[in-house]
Design a protein around this motif. Structure first.
Motif, PDB file in Angstrom:
ATOM      1  N   MET A 121      57.134  23.755 -22.837  1.00 33.61           N
ATOM      2  CA  MET A 121      57.770  25.063 -22.655  1.00 33.61           C
ATOM      3  C   MET A 121      59.029  25.205 -23.504  1.00 33.61           C
ATOM      4  SD  MET A 121      57.469  25.679 -18.553  1.00 33.61           S
ATOM      5  CE  MET A 121      55.880  25.978 -17.754  1.00 33.61           C
ATOM      6  N   ILE A 122      59.688  24.088 -23.778  1.00 33.76           N
ATOM      7  CA  ILE A 122      60.958  24.134 -24.516  1.00 33.76           C
ATOM      8  C   ILE A 122      60.723  24.119 -26.015  1.00 33.76           C
ATOM      9  CG2 ILE A 122      63.101  22.887 -24.968  1.00 33.76           C
ATOM     10  CD1 ILE A 122      62.917  21.807 -22.092  1.00 33.76           C
ATOM     11  N   VAL A 123      59.920  23.187 -26.494  1.00 31.87           N
ATOM     12  CA  VAL A 123      59.754  22.967 -27.928  1.00 31.87           C
ATOM     13  C   VAL A 123      58.927  24.095 -28.541  1.00 31.87           C
ATOM     14  CG1 VAL A 123      58.815  21.410 -29.661  1.00 31.87           C
ATOM     15  CG2 VAL A 123      59.958  20.488 -27.636  1.00 31.87           C
ATOM     16  N   ASP A 124      59.356  24.541 -29.730  1.00 38.35           N
ATOM     17  CA  ASP A 124      58.644  25.566 -30.522  1.00 38.35           C
ATOM     18  C   ASP A 124      58.515  26.887 -29.774  1.00 38.35           C
ATOM     19  OD1 ASP A 124      58.345  23.912 -32.684  1.00 38.35           O
ATOM     20  OD2 ASP A 124      56.362  23.182 -32.086  1.00 38.35           O
ATOM     21  N   ARG A 125      59.453  27.190 -28.893  1.00 39.13           N
ATOM     22  CA  ARG A 125      59.439  28.511 -28.246  1.00 39.13           C
ATOM     23  C   ARG A 125      59.886  29.551 -29.266  1.00 39.13           C
ATOM     24  NH1 ARG A 125      59.346  31.049 -23.412  1.00 39.13           N
ATOM     25  NH2 ARG A 125      58.759  29.088 -22.410  1.00 39.13           N
TER      26      ARG A 125
ATOM     27  N   ASP B  78      67.197  35.353 -29.011  1.00 37.85           N
ATOM     28  CA  ASP B  78      67.699  34.324 -29.930  1.00 37.85           C
ATOM     29  C   ASP B  78      66.501  33.652 -30.586  1.00 37.85           C
ATOM     30  OD1 ASP B  78      68.987  32.407 -31.332  1.00 37.85           O
ATOM     31  OD2 ASP B  78      69.807  31.339 -29.605  1.00 37.85           O
ATOM     32  N   LEU B  79      66.235  34.025 -31.846  1.00 37.99           N
ATOM     33  CA  LEU B  79      65.053  33.516 -32.542  1.00 37.99           C
ATOM     34  C   LEU B  79      65.198  32.067 -32.970  1.00 37.99           C
ATOM     35  CD1 LEU B  79      64.235  36.628 -34.779  1.00 37.99           C
ATOM     36  CD2 LEU B  79      63.352  36.052 -32.507  1.00 37.99           C
ATOM     37  N   GLU B  80      66.429  31.557 -33.014  1.00 41.53           N
ATOM     38  CA  GLU B  80      66.665  30.189 -33.464  1.00 41.53           C
ATOM     39  C   GLU B  80      66.920  29.239 -32.302  1.00 41.53           C
ATOM     40  OE1 GLU B  80      66.330  29.270 -36.529  1.00 41.53           O
ATOM     41  OE2 GLU B  80      65.935  31.316 -37.235  1.00 41.53           O
ATOM     42  N   TRP B  81      66.646  29.685 -31.087  1.00 41.31           N
ATOM     43  CA  TRP B  81      66.993  28.871 -29.924  1.00 41.31           C
ATOM     44  C   TRP B  81      66.282  27.527 -29.936  1.00 41.31           C
ATOM     45  CZ3 TRP B  81      64.200  27.036 -25.640  1.00 41.31           C
ATOM     46  CH2 TRP B  81      64.984  26.535 -24.577  1.00 41.31           C
ATOM     47  N   SER B  82      65.004  27.505 -30.260  1.00 44.51           N
ATOM     48  CA  SER B  82      64.239  26.266 -30.208  1.00 44.51           C
ATOM     49  C   SER B  82      64.506  25.346 -31.386  1.00 44.51           C
ATOM     50  CB  SER B  82      62.733  26.578 -30.143  1.00 44.51           C
ATOM     51  OG  SER B  82      62.316  27.261 -31.314  1.00 44.51           O
ATOM     52  N   GLU B  83      65.246  25.831 -32.390  1.00 50.01           N
ATOM     53  CA  GLU B  83      65.489  25.011 -33.579  1.00 50.01           C
ATOM     54  C   GLU B  83      66.923  24.529 -33.669  1.00 50.01           C
ATOM     55  OE1 GLU B  83      63.235  24.001 -35.665  1.00 50.01           O
ATOM     56  OE2 GLU B  83      61.586  25.097 -34.721  1.00 50.01           O
ATOM     57  N   THR B  84      67.712  24.761 -32.641  1.00 50.46           N
ATOM     58  CA  THR B  84      69.119  24.380 -32.692  1.00 50.46           C
ATOM     59  C   THR B  84      69.479  23.585 -31.452  1.00 50.46           C
ATOM     60  OG1 THR B  84      69.763  26.458 -31.615  1.00 50.46           O
ATOM     61  CG2 THR B  84      69.768  26.417 -34.036  1.00 50.46           C
ATOM     62  N   GLY B  85      70.598  22.866 -31.564  1.00 46.64           N
ATOM     63  CA  GLY B  85      71.161  22.175 -30.417  1.00 46.64           C
ATOM     64  C   GLY B  85      70.221  21.158 -29.806  1.00 46.64           C
ATOM     65  N   ASN B  86      70.202  21.156 -28.502  1.00 49.76           N
ATOM     66  CA  ASN B  86      69.401  20.178 -27.771  1.00 49.76           C
ATOM     67  C   ASN B  86      67.911  20.332 -28.026  1.00 49.76           C
ATOM     68  OD1 ASN B  86      71.771  19.230 -26.634  1.00 49.76           O
ATOM     69  ND2 ASN B  86      71.567  20.492 -24.787  1.00 49.76           N
ATOM     70  N   ARG B  87      67.467  21.568 -28.287  1.00 45.92           N
ATOM     71  CA  ARG B  87      66.037  21.792 -28.505  1.00 45.92           C
ATOM     72  C   ARG B  87      65.545  21.110 -29.778  1.00 45.92           C
ATOM     73  NH1 ARG B  87      69.783  24.545 -26.289  1.00 45.92           N
ATOM     74  NH2 ARG B  87      69.879  25.908 -28.111  1.00 45.92           N
ATOM     75  N   TYR B  88      66.398  21.052 -30.800  1.00 50.01           N
ATOM     76  CA  TYR B  88      65.987  20.377 -32.033  1.00 50.01           C
ATOM     77  C   TYR B  88      65.772  18.891 -31.794  1.00 50.01           C
ATOM     78  CZ  TYR B  88      66.078  18.684 -36.845  1.00 50.01           C
ATOM     79  OH  TYR B  88      65.763  18.066 -38.032  1.00 50.01           O
ATOM     80  N   VAL B  89      66.637  18.296 -30.966  1.00 48.53           N
ATOM     81  CA  VAL B  89      66.462  16.880 -30.625  1.00 48.53           C
ATOM     82  C   VAL B  89      65.152  16.669 -29.875  1.00 48.53           C
ATOM     83  CG1 VAL B  89      67.493  14.911 -29.449  1.00 48.53           C
ATOM     84  CG2 VAL B  89      68.955  16.618 -30.542  1.00 48.53           C
ATOM     85  N   LEU B  90      64.842  17.570 -28.946  1.00 49.31           N
ATOM     86  CA  LEU B  90      63.595  17.456 -28.192  1.00 49.31           C
ATOM     87  C   LEU B  90      62.379  17.676 -29.086  1.00 49.31           C
ATOM     88  CD1 LEU B  90      64.588  19.358 -24.918  1.00 49.31           C
ATOM     89  CD2 LEU B  90      64.459  16.881 -25.288  1.00 49.31           C
TER      90      LEU B  90
END
Length: 622
Positions: A504-508, A514-526
């Motif tokens: 649900m988190i990755v590649d949302r 926020d179109l960059e939500w899944s590619e920034t911050g904690n989501r990028y690590v995941l």
């Protein structure tokens, strides 16, 4: 409180140097009060390992708190800043140069606690100490991981070391889902509180030898609860008197593990005639004892119809021939005896009778689990409203149950229904004598013999004897096996929830515009962890399909271990050295944002502050 070297020109504030070590570099020229709370001097004031007693500005000594705080707060070092003092991860308020002490505090109106850490003394109220201690003592739900089968099951079930359900149990469950249902053109869509009726057996044209009526069975769903039930329909029957419903209520109250539960009884004209329907629990993939034990279907029809005359020699030869094909193990027969006698004991103790001890009315689920079916039907069909007792001759019916039990065990032992006939009794007993123990033969002879004294189901308990222990041991072992399988599926369910949350988190595509939500911050690590978990390759570039790697990494993520791993982006430009504990923090905070968005919460602060939170983490990017 003790004051040293006080003078009128001093400020009404405590010198922190004198309070910490008992001496001050400025001496008498110091502008602050040389005052100590509690003992005037600590033996190891400048040592980090000092363990001073905690004193209050009023009242007696409340004990040594430093050991408790160190164990709870996990204090290893302390530093002081201009705005406060840090104890481990706790920031306690402190003045820039000294603590301001109110005169009322000096007189004892305020409860203050004193703690010396690394040469620095901290003052705080008792409520603050309790609050900090309570926060740290809150237990978080721990993580679990499947530890493998218990040692007592490794020999009993060699294949139990797998992370997944055993093939035998899986095939058994899948078989229960694939039960063949027969469509019926004249089946109504809805009857009373039940719908989606499906015919369980072919529509019979002949009357049942047990009930004397044409019967049919349907699987249906309850309209309100959605549970599956079996509707046993008796064709063309009119209810003589509603008084028989008292017997139905008795059967509804009887709950036993070897009796199919009766739920309700109602009459209907939905099938185009006057029918009475008995509602029972539905047991998927159950088959009758008649179908399981008595081989050929063509022979079964002839054997089950005693009206067809057969020469005695032919019957004897067929009985011997059937016995020669292979008899059941005696342990299995005793298991049947224990289960059936247990059910009969429960029925007779409630002043009721079974009256359906027939191979066609006994269900088998699994390998050897028996259940008495269709109980209570004959009580309603043969109800006599003029009889003083609702159930008729209760004692005689119970004696008939014991005789029927003896015939059933004899037929199962000989693997032929011909053994139930009186002319074949001696041949069947000879087969028993040659292949089974005398205990089994004596049990059957006792049940088939009519005596002057009324027999009881409790009389056969001594004949079963210590075989109860064998049945109990087998039951407990089966329970251990099922608990082990349940533990596997519990852990698989936990890992499945982790994978679902990660997916649900990755590649949302976006979150709150926020179109960059899944590619920034904690989501990028995941996202990098997702590739490490599922998209790993070998040195030759081939996919690395290792299930144990996935299970191990998910367990470490759920536990939040300090073990570090190397995450690499697909273009190999970004490399992160991160621990599973930090991954877990990223995972929980990201899913919390998703959950807040799903609940309609405001995520502005969380999303804008995520970059700063990510910068403060201990990730190493190079």
């Amino acid at each position: 409180m003790e004051t040293l070297h006080s003078s009128p020109g001093r400020r009404q504030a405590v010198c922190r140097y004198f309070s910490a070590s008992g001496s001050c570099y400025f001496g008498a020229e110091c502008q602050f009060l040389h005052t100590q709370f509690g003992p005037p001097h600590f033996a190891n004031a400048g040592c980090t390992n000092a363990r001073p007693s905690i004193k209050t500005s009023r009242g007696p000594d409340i004990g040594t708190l430093s050991d408790t705080l160190r164990s709870v707060l996990n204090v290893s070092d302390a530093t002081s800043t201009s705005n406060g003092a840090v104890i481990g991860s706790k920031l306690l308020p402190m003045a820039s140069s000294a603590y301001d002490v109110d005169e009322s505090s000096a007189e004892g109106s305020v409860m203050l606690l004193q703690e010396n850490m690394g040469g620095t003394t901290y003052f705080f109220t008792e409520d603050e100490a309790i609050e900090q201690t309570t926060e740290e003592l809150e237990e978080k739900p721990g993580f679990t991981a499947y530890q493998g089968p218990p040692s007592n099951l490794k020999l009993a079930e060699p294949g139990s070391a797998s992370y997944f359900i055993s093939n035998e149990l899986k095939f058994s469950i899948l078989h229960s889902y694939s039960v063949s249902l027969h469509p019926g053109a004249e089946i109504p869509v809805h009857i009373e509180n039940y719908h989606q009726l499906s015919l369980l057996d072919q529509a019979p044209d002949e009357k049942s030898t047990v009930f004397g009526f044409v019967t049919s069975s349907y699987r249906a769903f309850h309209t309100k609860t959605g549970t599956q039930v079996v509707l046993r329909r008796i064709h063309g029957f009119r209810l003589a008197s509603p008084k028989c419903l008292t017997l139905v209520e008795q059967w509804r109250k009887l709950h036993h593990s070897h009796i199919v539960q009766l739920r309700e009884v109602f009459t209907t004209k939905a099938f185009g005639d006057h029918s009475i329907v008995f509602v029972y629990d539905y047991h998927a993939a159950a088959e009758t004892l008649f179908e399981r034990q008595f081989r050929s279907e063509a022979d079964l029809r002839q054997e089950s119809d005693p009206s067809v005359p057969k020469p005695y020699t032919q019957q004897k030869n067929r009985l011997l021939q059937q016995a020669g094909k292979g008899l059941l193990p005696e342990s299995l027969i005793w298991s049947y005896v224990i289960q059936l006698s247990s059910a009969l004991r429960a029925i007779h103790s409630n002043n009721m009778t079974c009256r359906t001890l027939d191979p066609t009315k006994i269900l088998i689920t699994g390998k050897s689990r028996l259940r008495l079916n269709c109980c209570g039907i004959l009580d309603v069909l043969t109800f006599d409203p003029t009889s003083p007792t609702p159930s008729g001759n209760m004692l005689q019916h119970q004696q008939d149950d014991l005789t029927a039990l003896g015939k059933l065990i004899l037929a199962v032992s000989c693997c032929s229904l011909l053994a139930q006939q009186r002319d074949n009794l001696q041949v069947a007993l000879d087969i028993l004598s040659r292949n089974y123990s005398n205990d089994l033969k004596n049990l059957i002879v006792y049940l088939l013999t009519n005596t002057q004294r009324a027999r009881s189901i409790n009389d056969i308990m001594p004949m079963i004897g210590a075989r109860f222990y064998s049945q109990l041991e087998a039951t407990e072992l089966r329970n251990d096996i099922m608990e082990n399988e349940l533990a596997k599926e519990m852990e698989n369910g936990r890992l499945f929830r982790l994978l679902v949350k990660l997916g649900m988190i990755v590649d949302r595509p976006q979150l709150c515009l926020d179109l960059e939500w899944s590619e920034t911050g904690n989501r990028y690590v995941l996202k990098l962890f997702r590739d490490y978990l599922l998209h790993a390759v070998t040195e030759e570039g081939r996919p690395w399909l290792d299930m144990s790697h996935i299970v191990s990494c998910l367990n470490k993520l759920d536990a939040g271990l300090d073990e570090k791993l190397c995450l690499t982006s697909r273009d190999e430009r970004n490399i992160l050295i991160v621990s599973y504990a930090e991954l877990k923090h990223c995972f929980e905070s990201s899913f919390e944002e998703l959950n807040s968005a799903a609940m309609g919460g405001d995520l502005t602060n969380k999303i804008t502050g995520d970059s700063s939170t990510h910068q403060r983490s201990h990730l190493s990017r190079r």
